[in-house]
Write an enzyme that holds these catalytic residues in place. Structure first.
Site: not given
Ligand code: NAD
Ligand code: TDX
Length: 332
Positions: A121-123, A148, A152
């Site tokens: 992630t960019d975080e 988190y 990562k």
């Molecule tokens: P998510 O929480 O929707 O999905 C995570 C999945 O991993 C789930 O299906 C869960 O059951 C599985 N999991 C969790 N722990 C596990 C374990 N110990 N063994 C096997 N499976 C396990 O997450 P997401 O938003 O789809 O994110 C997926 C990946 O992408 C993560 O690595 C996250 O850091 C990265 N990422 C997410 C975002 C975003 O915007 N959501 C952005 C950049 C990177």
């Molecule tokens: O109810 C809300 N109100 C609100 O203002 C929630 C749930 C979030 N927010 C804000 C927090 C953040 O500034 O919205 C923005 C996005 O929040 P999230 O969806 O929780 O994402 P963020 O914390 O930015 O992280 C996401 O992007 C990077 C993913 O969850 C991570 O897994 C990924 O690494």
């Protein structure tokens, strides 16, 4: 035909990736997913049975991981605890999965000499000022803010060390915020869409000035396939689609697209340590590997995502009440 192992393939981005691979390649996919609260088997429903094997299990289970690595060519590692707000409440599962889980996969990749792509992630780079013209690049120093993002960052550093010390054939990508179908209702965009569908006012943390750099999950998937095919071993690629928007703008757009007054939302307690702004410079991925995003119109992509949640209440409804009760307990 390649044999791919996809960890976390029942989660949001992992399931979008599995759909993308089945639609765009001849590869066979094995999903390893623990099915935590965030995993949903229904996100993979309807995919051809001869192309997909589903294994429920933990990426930190070394014996299971060893057995699965023996039978595949490449591994794409999505599994993680992924929600910042949960990591502020209970960090422990983030260490177990993001650190120990990634370590377990790296040891198997080393033993079986398997190609591994690590999803990050960019975080890991921390945050930028709102008025800073800079964006994150592959050389930005790591400076994570939350439990988190620090786990990562730790997992990325483990991957780099296993490449250098043991010759593991791995690449890393750090992507910005994804949106699209199958995203858990705890996350910002699905939470607000499903709030409106339920007659609950959307909830904006603090003033809503925080900026996220939105990319459609399908564009993330095409970028990952590109890196898996053509990326240089040991390298990191940033994935982003120039989608910077502040949270207030996104909530107002959701309300407008759903036919509600643009100011029909509440300001709630801000997130502790809330990162101000993320922004990705994806020049390297575009120029060196020739990748381009397909979803360039955020409003159209958001409208399609709203339609998906409207049409798939069975998928999200079981999680909704619990998520809202959790947020309510924190004044959010
Ligand atoms: P998510 O929480 O929707 O999905 C995570 C999945 O991993 C789930 O299906 C869960 O059951 C599985 N999991 C969790 N722990 C596990 C374990 N110990 N063994 C096997 N499976 C396990 O997450 P997401 O938003 O789809 O994110 C997926 C990946 O992408 C993560 O690595 C996250 O850091 C990265 N990422 C997410 C975002 C975003 O915007 N959501 C952005 C950049 C990177
Ligand atoms: O109810 C809300 N109100 C609100 O203002 C929630 C749930 C979030 N927010 C804000 C927090 C953040 O500034 O919205 C923005 C996005 O929040 P999230 O969806 O929780 O994402 P963020 O914390 O930015 O992280 C996401 O992007 C990077 C993913 O969850 C991570 O897994 C990924 O690494």
């Amino acid at each position: 035909m390649a044999r791919l192992l996809v960890t976390g393939g029942a989660g949001f981005i992992g399931s979008n990736f599995v759909h993308h691979v089945i639609e765009n390649t001849d590869d066979h996919v094995t999903v390893l997913d623990k099915l935590t609260y965030a995993g949903n088997r229904a996100s993979l429903a309807g995919l051809p049975e001869d192309r997909l094997t589903f294994v429920q299990g933990d990426i930190a289970d070394a014996a299971l991981v060893d057995e699965l690595f023996a039978g595949v060519d490449s591994v794409v590692h999505y599994a993680a605890e992924s929600h910042n707000d949960n990591s502020l409440h209970d960090p422990r599962p983030f260490l177990d999965t993001n650190i120990i889980g990634t370590y377990t996969l790296l040891e198997a990749a080393r033993k079986h000499d398997r190609r591994l792509h690590h999803i990050s992630t960019d975080e890991v780079y921390g945050d930028l000022e709102l008025d800073d013209p800079a964006k994150f690049t592959e050389s930005t120093p790591y400076n994570p803010s939350s439990p988190y993002s620090s786990t990562k960052a730790g997992s990325d550093l483990l991957v780099r060390a296993w490449v250098r010390s043991f010759g593991v054939r791995a690449t890393i990508s750090n992507c910005s915020n994804n949106y699209g179908p199958y995203q858990h209702v705890e996350k910002f965009i699905p939470r607000q869409i499903t709030n409106v569908l339920r007659g609950i006012r959307p909830k904006l943390y603090g003033k809503g000035e925080n900026v996220r750099d939105w990319i459609h999950a399908d564009d993330h998937s095409s970028a990952v396939l590109t890196i898996l095919d053509r990326g240089s071993i040991g390298e990191t690629y940033l994935i982003g689609a120039d989608g910077e928007k502040d949270n207030k703008t996104v909530v107002e757009l959701i309300l407008q697209l759903m036919g509600e007054p643009a100011d029909a939302y509440d300001h709630v307690t801000d997130r502790a340590g809330h990162d101000l702004r993320y922004a990705i410079d994806s020049t390297r991925l575009r120029t060196e590997l020739g990748w381009e995003p397909r979803f360039r119109d955020f409003e159209a992509g958001l409208a399609a995502t709203i339609d998906w949640y409207r049409s798939n209440e069975d998928w999200w409804a079981p999680a909704k009440d619990g998520v809202e009760a959790f947020y309510a307990s924190k004044g959010q």
